[in-house]
Design an enzyme around this catalytic site. Structure first.
Site, mmCIF file in Angstrom:
data_model
loop_
_atom_site.group_PDB
_atom_site.id
_atom_site.type_symbol
_atom_site.label_atom_id
_atom_site.label_comp_id
_atom_site.label_asym_id
_atom_site.label_seq_id
_atom_site.Cartn_x
_atom_site.Cartn_y
_atom_site.Cartn_z
ATOM 1 N N LYS A 88 0.717 -1.134 0.070
ATOM 2 C CA LYS A 88 -0.057 0.080 0.186
ATOM 3 C C LYS A 88 0.916 1.231 0.092
ATOM 4 C CE LYS A 88 -4.433 -1.786 1.505
ATOM 5 N NZ LYS A 88 -4.170 -3.312 1.813
HETATM 6 C C1 LIG Z 1 -4.696 -4.332 1.198
HETATM 7 C C2 LIG Z 1 -4.023 -5.500 0.986
HETATM 8 C C3 LIG Z 1 -4.290 -6.735 -0.060
HETATM 9 C C4 LIG Z 1 -5.551 -6.439 -0.912
HETATM 10 O O1 LIG Z 1 -5.350 -5.546 -1.712
HETATM 11 P P1 LIG Z 1 -6.589 -4.849 -2.906
HETATM 12 O O2 LIG Z 1 -6.122 -3.735 -3.613
HETATM 13 O O3 LIG Z 1 -7.608 -4.399 -1.757
HETATM 14 O O4 LIG Z 1 -7.310 -5.933 -3.432
HETATM 15 C C5 LIG Z 1 -3.515 -7.669 -0.027
HETATM 16 N N1 LIG Z 1 -2.536 -7.927 0.831
HETATM 17 C C6 LIG Z 1 -2.162 -6.998 1.728
HETATM 18 C C7 LIG Z 1 -1.111 -7.443 2.607
HETATM 19 C C8 LIG Z 1 -3.050 -5.872 1.756
HETATM 20 O O5 LIG Z 1 -2.358 -4.785 2.762
#
Ligand SMILES: *Cc1c(COP(=O)(O)O)cnc(C)c1O
Length: 440
Positions: free
Chosen positions: A107
Site C-alpha cells: 500500500k
Molecule cells: C490491502 C491488501 C491486499 C488487498 O489489496 P486490494 O487492492 O484491496 O485487493 C492484499 N494484501 C495485503 C497485505 C494488503 O494489505
C-alpha cells in the site's frame, strides 16, 4: 486527460479534482476517459529502464499537463527511494516483492504517490487538506507514513483501541508531524461510522477541506500500475519472456484493477489470476455472472477480508458488465486458510523462501491455475503484498521457525506512541476536528 465517474451522472473532472474529491458526487469511482497506450517503439525504449523511469513515463500520460514534468519527475523520485525486487524461485515462477517501503506492505506504492499529488494540488489551491481515515491496520499506516511531512496536508486517523496488533498500532501512532492518531474506544465499524458522519457534517465543511484516502481514489490506483509494467519489462529483459501472468492477492481489487490498466496500456501481460481467500464474491461472479456479495468472513489473510469489494465497480466498467469478457483476462481462484498454511510450509521447504499469508494465497492460486493445464510454461509473477514479519502470529503457526524482523520494523517498535483516546461518540471526533487550525 479527464476522469469520468463509473455511475456516469457526474460531470467529468481533471485529475486535480478527482484526487482531492476521492469519490465522485454521484457515488461512483473515477476512471480515466481513455487508457493511454504505449506503442511498441515506446515499450522498446523502456526495456532496461529503471523503475522510476517507467513510473515517470506512465504518470506523464495520466497527469502530464497538470504538473510541470520536472516536478512530476522529482515527485516520483521521492515516492520510491526503495527497490522493487523480483525474486526467481524457479525457471518460470517469480515473486515481486512489494514490501520494501516504509510500512513493509504494497500500500506504500499508492499512498506515497497520492500524498505527494494531494500536497501539490493543495498548495496550488492554497488549501490545507485534511485526510480523514478509519483504519483496521494496514491502510492507515501506509497513509500515515505516506503523508508524513507533506506540506498543505494533515492526516487524522481513527483506529479501534485494542483491536489492531502492537506493530500496527506503533505504525499508526508514531508518524508524528502532521499525522494525528485517534484511538477510539470502540470497534472498526464505530470508526467508520464516525468518519462517514464527519464527511456529511455541514459545520465541518465550512471550516475544513476533508478528503478520504482509501483505495477508491484514482491517484492511489495509477501508481500501482507502475510495478506491473516494471515486472513485465524486467522479465522480458532478463529472462526473455514475451509476456507474463500475474497472480494478485485481492481484497478490494484495487491492486488487480491497476494491473488491468497496465495491460491495456500495452505492457506485455497475458493474463491475471485474482486470488481470494474465503471472501470470494468476485470469484463466484467470474464463474456464473451473478454478483452476490456476502458478509465478510474472517480469515488468516486478514487484509483480504472484504465481502463487497469497492473496485468491483471499476472492473465492471472496464468489461462492460460482461463476466465472460472479464474472464478472458482474469481467472478467479479462492484459496482456503488450510491451503494457505500448507503453502507457506511447502514454499519454505521447497525454496527456503518465507512468504506472508497474502502472498501464499496468490502462490497457491497460481499452482492451481497451472495444474488446470491452460497457459502452462509461461512466466508467472506472484505479487508479494506484505513482508512476512508483519504477520508473525500466522507465520509462527505455519512454520516452526524464528522469523527475522527487519531493522525498520524494530525502529518503529521503539518509537513513542502518540495518540488521543476518544469515545465512539461522534461529538468527540467533531470537537477534535474543530480545534485543528484552518489554514496552511
Ligand atoms: C490491502 C491488501 C491486499 C488487498 O489489496 P486490494 O487492492 O484491496 O485487493 C492484499 N494484501 C495485503 C497485505 C494488503 O494489505
Amino acid at each position: 486527460m479527464i476522469y469520468f465517474s463509473t455511475n456516469k451522472s457526474s460531470v467529468p473532472v481533471s485529475i486535480k479534482k478527482a484526487t482531492l474529491e476521492g469519490l465522485a458526487p454521484d457515488g461512483g469511482l473515477y476512471i480515466p476517459s481513455e487508457i493511454p497506450h504505449f506503442s511498441p517503439e515506446e515499450l522498446a525504449l523502456l526495456e532496461g529502464a529503471t523503475f522510476n523511469n517507467i513510473a515517470f513515463a506512465i504518470a506523464k500520460k495520466f497527469i502530464g499537463g497538470e504538473i510541470p514534468l520536472n516536478q512530476l519527475s522529482d515527485m516520483i523520485e521521492s515516492c520510491y527511494p526503495f527497490d522493487t525486487p523480483i525474486v526467481k524461485l524457479d525457471i518460470e515462477t517469480f515473486i515481486e516483492e512489494l514490501f520494501c517501503g516504509p510500512t513493509l506492505a504494497f500500500k506504500d506504492y499508492g499512498a506515497r504517490f497520492l500524498a505527494r499529488l494531494t500536497g501539490y494540488f493543495a498548495a496550488e489551491e492554497e488549501q490545507l487538506i485534511t485526510v480523514l481515515v478509519a483504519t483496521s491496520g494496514d491502510t492507515g499506516s501506509a497513509v500515515a507514513y505516506g503523508f508524513q511531512g507533506i506540506p498543505n496536508t494533515r492526516v487524522v486517523l481513527l483506529y479501534p483501541s485494542g483491536k489492531v496488533s502492537r506493530l500496527q498500532e506503533q505504525q499508526l501512532t508514531t508518524a508524528g508531524d502532521n499525522v494525528h492518531a485517534l484511538e477510539v474506544k470502540g470497534d472498526f465499524d464505530d470508526c467508520q461510522r464516525m468518519v462517514k458522519q464527519a464527511f456529511i457534517d455541514p459545520d465541518l465543511k465550512e471550516r475544513l477541506t476533508l478528503t478520504s484516502a482509501n483505495s477508491i481514489n484514482i491517484s492511489r490506483l495509477i501508481p500501482q500500475s507502475f510495478y506491473y509494467a516494471w515486472a513485465s519489462l524486467q522479465l522480458k529483459e532478463l529472462y526473455g519472456y514475451h509476456d507474463s501472468l500475474f497472480s494478485v492477492p485481492s481484497g478490494n481489487y484495487g491492486n488487480l484493477t491497476a494491473g488491468i490498466l497496465a495491460k491495456r496500456m500495452g505492457f506485455p501481460i497475458s493474463h491475471f489470476i485474482a486470488a481470494s481467500n474465503a471472501n470470494d464474491s468476485v470469484t463466484r461472479y467470474l464463474d456464473d455472472g451473478r454478483y452476490d456479495p456476502r458478509p465478510t468472513i474472517t480469515t488468516r489473510s486478514t487484509a483480504m477480508d472484504v465481502g463487497n469489494p469497492s473496485n468491483f465497480a471499476r472492473l465492471n466498467y472496464f468489461y462492460g458488465n460482461d463476466h465472460r469478457a472479464m474472464g478472458k483476462d482474469i481467472t478467479g481462484i479462492a484459496v482456503s486458510d488450510e491451503e494457505t498454511f500448507a503453502t507457506i510450509r511447502l514454499v519454505y521447504d521447497r525454496f527456503g523462501y518465507i512468504m506472508d499469508p497474502h502472498t501464499a494465497v496468490a502462490f497457491r492460486a497460481l499452482e492451481r491455475y497451472r495444474a488446470s493445464g491452460i497457459h502452462a510454461h509461461k512466466a508467472g509473477i506472484v505479487l508479494s503484498t506484505a513482508h512476512p514479519a508483519k504477520f508473525l502470529e500466522v507465520l509462527q503457526d505455519a512454520l516452526d521457525k524464528e522469523i527475522e524482523i527487519p531493522e525498520r520494523l524494530l525502529d518503529v517498535l521503539e518509537k513513542k506512541k502518540r495518540a488521543t483516546l476518544i469515545s465512539s461518540e461522534y461529538s468527540e471526533l467533531a470537537s477534535f476536528l474543530n480545534e485543528l487550525k484552518q489554514s496552511p
